[in-house]
Scaffold this motif. Structure first.
Motif, mmCIF file in Angstrom:
data_model
loop_
_atom_site.group_PDB
_atom_site.id
_atom_site.type_symbol
_atom_site.label_atom_id
_atom_site.label_comp_id
_atom_site.label_asym_id
_atom_site.label_seq_id
_atom_site.Cartn_x
_atom_site.Cartn_y
_atom_site.Cartn_z
ATOM 1 N N VAL A 162 4.522 0.940 1.848
ATOM 2 C CA VAL A 162 4.479 -0.190 2.777
ATOM 3 C C VAL A 162 4.704 -1.471 1.975
ATOM 4 O O VAL A 162 3.997 -1.726 1.001
ATOM 5 N N LEU A 163 5.696 -2.256 2.404
ATOM 6 C CA LEU A 163 6.004 -3.524 1.750
ATOM 7 C C LEU A 163 5.541 -4.696 2.604
ATOM 8 O O LEU A 163 5.284 -4.549 3.801
ATOM 9 N N ASP A 164 5.505 -5.876 1.979
ATOM 10 C CA ASP A 164 5.123 -7.074 2.737
ATOM 11 C C ASP A 164 6.227 -7.500 3.695
ATOM 12 O O ASP A 164 5.968 -8.122 4.734
ATOM 13 N N ALA A 165 7.474 -7.163 3.389
ATOM 14 C CA ALA A 165 8.623 -7.493 4.229
ATOM 15 C C ALA A 165 9.633 -6.356 4.117
ATOM 16 O O ALA A 165 9.919 -5.884 3.015
ATOM 17 N N SER A 166 10.162 -5.909 5.261
ATOM 18 C CA SER A 166 11.049 -4.738 5.258
ATOM 19 C C SER A 166 12.466 -5.083 5.675
ATOM 20 O O SER A 166 12.706 -5.627 6.755
ATOM 21 N N LEU A 167 13.394 -4.713 4.803
ATOM 22 C CA LEU A 167 14.815 -4.770 5.111
ATOM 23 C C LEU A 167 15.208 -3.586 5.993
ATOM 24 O O LEU A 167 16.209 -3.623 6.697
ATOM 25 N N PHE A 168 14.384 -2.535 5.978
ATOM 26 C CA PHE A 168 14.686 -1.257 6.603
ATOM 27 C C PHE A 168 14.108 -1.178 8.021
ATOM 28 O O PHE A 168 12.926 -1.441 8.230
ATOM 29 N N TRP A 178 12.801 -1.441 -9.262
ATOM 30 C CA TRP A 178 11.846 -2.349 -9.894
ATOM 31 C C TRP A 178 11.923 -2.160 -11.399
ATOM 32 O O TRP A 178 12.608 -1.243 -11.881
ATOM 33 N N ASP A 179 11.269 -3.002 -12.138
ATOM 34 C CA ASP A 179 11.315 -2.946 -13.594
ATOM 35 C C ASP A 179 10.787 -1.598 -14.076
ATOM 36 O O ASP A 179 9.596 -1.300 -13.938
ATOM 37 N N GLY A 180 11.696 -0.767 -14.549
ATOM 38 C CA GLY A 180 11.297 0.536 -15.076
ATOM 39 C C GLY A 180 11.340 1.674 -14.085
ATOM 40 O O GLY A 180 10.926 2.795 -14.421
ATOM 41 N N GLY A 181 11.844 1.437 -12.869
ATOM 42 C CA GLY A 181 11.857 2.548 -11.926
ATOM 43 C C GLY A 181 12.723 2.309 -10.696
ATOM 44 O O GLY A 181 13.201 1.198 -10.463
ATOM 45 N N SER A 182 12.917 3.366 -9.934
ATOM 46 C CA SER A 182 13.649 3.272 -8.671
ATOM 47 C C SER A 182 13.193 4.408 -7.762
ATOM 48 O O SER A 182 12.646 5.422 -8.235
ATOM 49 N N VAL A 221 1.111 -0.133 -6.212
ATOM 50 C CA VAL A 221 0.701 -1.227 -5.337
ATOM 51 C C VAL A 221 0.722 -2.530 -6.130
ATOM 52 O O VAL A 221 0.255 -2.591 -7.279
ATOM 53 N N GLY A 222 1.283 -3.564 -5.544
ATOM 54 C CA GLY A 222 1.401 -4.850 -6.208
ATOM 55 C C GLY A 222 2.727 -5.066 -6.907
ATOM 56 O O GLY A 222 3.034 -6.189 -7.328
ATOM 57 N N THR A 223 3.547 -4.016 -7.017
ATOM 58 C CA THR A 223 4.841 -4.128 -7.694
ATOM 59 C C THR A 223 5.791 -5.040 -6.916
ATOM 60 O O THR A 223 5.940 -4.911 -5.708
ATOM 61 N N GLU A 224 6.444 -5.934 -7.625
ATOM 62 C CA GLU A 224 7.509 -6.742 -7.039
ATOM 63 C C GLU A 224 8.825 -6.004 -7.285
ATOM 64 O O GLU A 224 9.120 -5.619 -8.416
ATOM 65 N N LEU A 225 9.587 -5.798 -6.238
ATOM 66 C CA LEU A 225 10.776 -4.966 -6.363
ATOM 67 C C LEU A 225 11.920 -5.536 -5.539
ATOM 68 O O LEU A 225 11.810 -6.592 -4.932
ATOM 69 N N TYR A 226 13.026 -4.791 -5.512
ATOM 70 C CA TYR A 226 14.173 -5.173 -4.696
ATOM 71 C C TYR A 226 14.544 -4.018 -3.777
ATOM 72 O O TYR A 226 14.534 -2.857 -4.179
ATOM 73 N N GLN A 227 14.877 -4.356 -2.539
ATOM 74 C CA GLN A 227 15.292 -3.386 -1.534
ATOM 75 C C GLN A 227 16.818 -3.404 -1.422
ATOM 76 O O GLN A 227 17.420 -4.472 -1.337
ATOM 77 N N HIS A 228 17.414 -2.209 -1.394
ATOM 78 C CA HIS A 228 18.872 -2.077 -1.269
ATOM 79 C C HIS A 228 19.155 -1.159 -0.077
ATOM 80 O O HIS A 228 18.847 0.033 -0.104
ATOM 81 N N LEU A 229 19.753 -1.722 0.969
ATOM 82 C CA LEU A 229 20.019 -0.981 2.203
ATOM 83 C C LEU A 229 21.305 -0.169 2.103
ATOM 84 O O LEU A 229 22.293 -0.624 1.524
ATOM 85 N N SER A 273 0.828 -1.203 0.000
ATOM 86 C CA SER A 273 0.000 0.000 0.000
ATOM 87 C C SER A 273 0.859 1.247 0.000
ATOM 88 O O SER A 273 2.071 1.191 0.190
ATOM 89 N N HIS A 274 0.186 2.391 -0.222
ATOM 90 C CA HIS A 274 0.779 3.708 -0.049
ATOM 91 C C HIS A 274 0.058 4.393 1.104
ATOM 92 O O HIS A 274 -1.151 4.207 1.290
ATOM 93 N N THR A 275 0.776 5.177 1.891
ATOM 94 C CA THR A 275 0.143 5.896 2.987
ATOM 95 C C THR A 275 -0.391 7.242 2.501
ATOM 96 O O THR A 275 -0.051 7.715 1.406
ATOM 97 N N ASP A 276 -1.210 7.876 3.341
ATOM 98 C CA ASP A 276 -1.767 9.186 2.995
ATOM 99 C C ASP A 276 -0.687 10.238 2.806
ATOM 100 O O ASP A 276 -0.882 11.225 2.084
ATOM 101 N N LYS A 277 0.476 10.022 3.466
ATOM 102 C CA LYS A 277 1.572 10.992 3.370
ATOM 103 C C LYS A 277 2.589 10.615 2.299
ATOM 104 O O LYS A 277 3.659 11.231 2.210
#
Length: 239
Positions: free
Chosen positions: A29-35, A51-55, A82-90, A21-25
């Motif tokens: 929000v991801l399903d699992a957070s590295l952060f 993610w494919d086509g963006g960062s 919402v629904g995008t599968e992406l990669y997290q880089h810390l 999801s996205h918050t009002d601000k």
């Protein structure tokens, strides 16, 4: 609810995720957070999502509603749908510095065995406020004692207890101003040293190094009088 990947492995620097999801601000929000989200005096993590086509640059991380972890984007950044599968880089260099400082502060509370009234962690440095009416007689001796503990290269591990067990052992809580979060039914404890070598055990939800030797040498800064009963002790990483 966001899965907390940093509790499973604080040394994980990259991981997949899916946008829930996205918050009002404008947070993500991801399903699992590295952060790690800002809490207990430790700042939220930063890094990047791709993610494919963006960062998207993640400038900090905060707690959201319920058990959600919210990634805060740089101003004007495009959010992954919402629904995008992406990669997290810390931002690992920053996180590792915070981990070293955080573990050092736990050891500082061993060297100065007084109630803690506050604390703050930042990159390369941190501080604890103590219920300390009188200034220490020998600051250099405290610094040497802290570095001696670090040099023992003690193992840092975690364990979990129930809230009822914590109620039966109130001495585990060193902080007067902040109490461990409740409601989940269990409390995470961070232990430094094992068996006869144990030097510290206290509730903590933050990230820590695996062994104290990883902290490196610490230098004491100013010891400031903040009120009639409170003094602030600052430390910094030397290496």
């Amino acid at each position: 609810m966001t899965e907390l990947l940093y509790h499973e492995d604080a040394y994980l620097t990259e991981a997949p995720g899916t946008v829930l999801s996205h918050t009002d601000k404008g947070g993500v929000v991801l399903d699992a957070s590295l952060f790690y989200a800002t809490a207990g005096g430790q700042p939220g993590d930063s890094g990047r999502l791709t993610w494919d086509g963006g960062s998207m640059e993640v400038v900090t991380t905060v707690k959201g509603e319920g058990d959600d972890i919210v990634l805060v984007p740089a101003e004007g950044a495009a959010l992954p749908p919402v629904g995008t599968e992406l990669y997290q880089h810390l931002d690992w260099e920053r996180r590792h510095s915070l981990m070293r400082v955080h573990t050092a502060l736990h050891l500082l509370s061993v060297v100065i065995p007084l109630p803690v009234t506050g604390g703050q962690i930042s990159e390369g440095q941190g501080r604890l406020d103590f219920d300390m009416p009188e200034a220490p007689e020998d600051k250099q001796a405290l610094e040497e004692a802290l570095n001696a503990l670090i040099a023992r290269d003690l193992e840092v591990s975690e364990t979990w207890i129930t809230e009822a067990e914590l109620d039966q052992n109130p001495g585990l809580v060193k902080t007067m101003s902040v109490q461990p979060p409740r409601g989940a039914g269990r409390i995470r404890l961070v232990r430094i040293g094992e068996g006869a070598e144990q030097v510290d055990l206290q509730p903590c939800g933050g990230t820590h190094v695996k062994r104290t030797g990883e902290i490196g040498r610490i230098a004491f800064g100013k010891i400031e009088k903040k009120s009639k009963l409170n003094r602030r002790v600052r430390i910094s990483l030397v290496d």
